[in-house]
Design a protein around this motif. Sequence first.
Motif, mmCIF file in Angstrom:
data_model
loop_
_atom_site.group_PDB
_atom_site.id
_atom_site.type_symbol
_atom_site.label_atom_id
_atom_site.label_comp_id
_atom_site.label_asym_id
_atom_site.label_seq_id
_atom_site.Cartn_x
_atom_site.Cartn_y
_atom_site.Cartn_z
ATOM 1 N N GLN A 107 -11.282 5.884 0.821
ATOM 2 C CA GLN A 107 -9.997 5.520 0.228
ATOM 3 C C GLN A 107 -9.983 5.790 -1.270
ATOM 4 N N ILE A 111 -7.430 8.247 -3.163
ATOM 5 C CA ILE A 111 -6.612 7.735 -4.267
ATOM 6 C C ILE A 111 -6.742 8.632 -5.498
ATOM 7 N N ASP A 162 3.719 2.616 5.045
ATOM 8 C CA ASP A 162 2.927 2.069 3.944
ATOM 9 C C ASP A 162 3.309 0.626 3.638
ATOM 10 N N ALA A 179 -8.983 -2.451 -2.889
ATOM 11 C CA ALA A 179 -8.643 -1.050 -2.621
ATOM 12 C C ALA A 179 -7.895 -0.893 -1.305
ATOM 13 N N ALA A 182 -4.522 -1.166 -2.604
ATOM 14 C CA ALA A 182 -4.241 -0.117 -3.579
ATOM 15 C C ALA A 182 -3.946 1.217 -2.904
ATOM 16 N N PHE A 183 -4.639 1.498 -1.792
ATOM 17 C CA PHE A 183 -4.452 2.795 -1.133
ATOM 18 C C PHE A 183 -3.020 3.002 -0.633
ATOM 19 N N VAL A 186 -0.567 3.370 -3.734
ATOM 20 C CA VAL A 186 -0.622 4.691 -4.385
ATOM 21 C C VAL A 186 -0.012 5.752 -3.481
ATOM 22 N N GLN A 187 -0.269 5.656 -2.185
ATOM 23 C CA GLN A 187 0.289 6.642 -1.266
ATOM 24 C C GLN A 187 1.815 6.552 -1.209
#
Length: 581
Positions: A107, A111, A162, A179, A182-183, A186-187
């Motif tokens: 991941q 990212i 998402d 994370a 976070a993944f 960000v996606q």
Amino acid sequence: MRIRDVPNLQQMLLRKAPNDSAETHRSNIDTAAQLENIQVLPSPPHPVGVEAVGERVHHVNAAIQRAHHGGGWLLSGIICINIITLGCALVSGSAFNSVLIPALHQQIFIIILLILTMLWMLFYTVVTSRQDQGVLFKDSHAGPVWLRAGLVLFGLLSLLMDIFEIASYVGYLHCDSAAQVAFPVVQAVFLFVQTYFLWIHAKDCVQLDTNFTRCGLTLMLSTNLVVWMAAVIEESNHQTEIFNLNVNISYGMYRARYGDKSKCKCSHSACDTFKKAFYYLYPFNIEYSLFASTMAYIMWKNVGRLVEDHGHHRAKLRPKDVCLGPSVGILMVVAGLVTFIAYKVDIIKDDEKRRSETLLIHYILNIVILSLMSISTLIGCVIYRLDHREHVSQKNPTRSLDVWLLVGASMGQFIISYFSIVAVVATGIRVSLNGLNLTCALLTVLQLGIQNYFIIEGLHREPFHMMQEAALHTNAHAFQEHTEISIIIESSKSSYFPDSSLDKPNWKRRVVKEVCSFLLLANILLWIMPAFGARPHFEHPVEIKFYKFTMWAAIVNVGLPFAIFYRMHSVASLIELYLHS
């Protein structure tokens, strides 16, 4: 350099005088030596003749060829290969329990790729595309509006995925890495930025910062492919774990993504609901990544390219021109969705008899669909033999990519079908399900081959409207040689050549449109069923007993993602054929 590029190049070359100082802006020729070669071309005071223009065209063409075979192509290719290879290793390693690569590392890697790609897209939008003579040409064949609309649709559904994923991972923040949240965040930002970028710039033929642009586009291409690989492996493992016969091949991915249930509990009760919800949206995210990858590749091919500057014919979608194809296709889609829902409900039951009946209905439906598709495709191929449209001679990166993707993606379904044929023939046709499985596999091979020929042949034919317009221009030129006839024709032009005559399809065009519309709906149905969980490959035990579960699962999980993409790519190509018919 083609002769039709002469007018555009003549205008570009006539701007330079022998005593003019060298311009400070960069052209599509990256090196200073190549700039000097072009700038020293003399510009005579009298009008430039055809021979002089031809010499200049040859000179510029040689310089462009040197630029196109420069370091930018090689460097961007090396970047793409390394990112894809490393991404494949990390994604594959995170999918299995026996390999101690935590999904967190995968991941973080993705990212970083997403952030770097977004930074480049922002630089291109703000700096490169706004420079003087940065984008001199637009490729009218790249990024048609229906393709960009499909990208937006898949992007919105991926964004919804998402959101569900974020809601699910929030429940594990107290005992898992941040994370995980976070993944998808960000996606989600990446989806928005990339969709806007491709909607605005998909047709660009960049003439400045070509090396940096090529590297950025390959970064974008490889990032989307890594995201695609991660989604495909996770979706395949999710579907395989339902049919896991005491072979724990997906627990590692599951534990890495959601945490070990014995150690990490979700803090809210809606976790399981969100997990089930975003799994149903995975097929749209997979298709979005592939759509974006193909559009990035076309932009990469168009970097530094000089294309014709004249207008592009806008094909019209006229549903009233077809009737039989859409009607039969809609009925088939409705029947297919009903049986697919029944398949999903009954296949998980413990009643063996009910499961066998469900598989029987599923195989019969697929045999009927494939038979109708093969017959209609053969009719379309016969029409191609009857009409006399010429093959397109102009080079087109979009068409070449369509052909390669069509042939390459079909290999996934070919592999599965041929392995099934060998297993059933070697085992023997002792029950009706074996015979239906063999018939379905043989018809799939036949239908894929005929459909590939139909689509590829159609993509390489001149559109009907181009042939008609060329014929009218030829006739008009012949009429102008005779003044009296020209006057008669001009006076009765409205009666002989009405404005709608070009758009009114003849019987050949109507048949091709009917075939394309039917195949389009049929391929949508054949995309829906495997994309949303139809796995008869694991329900019927012949292949599992013949190849053993581990090998057969590997064959299906490798071939099926390409087979699913083939159906969606066929839909895109059939839309193109329909609009040009």
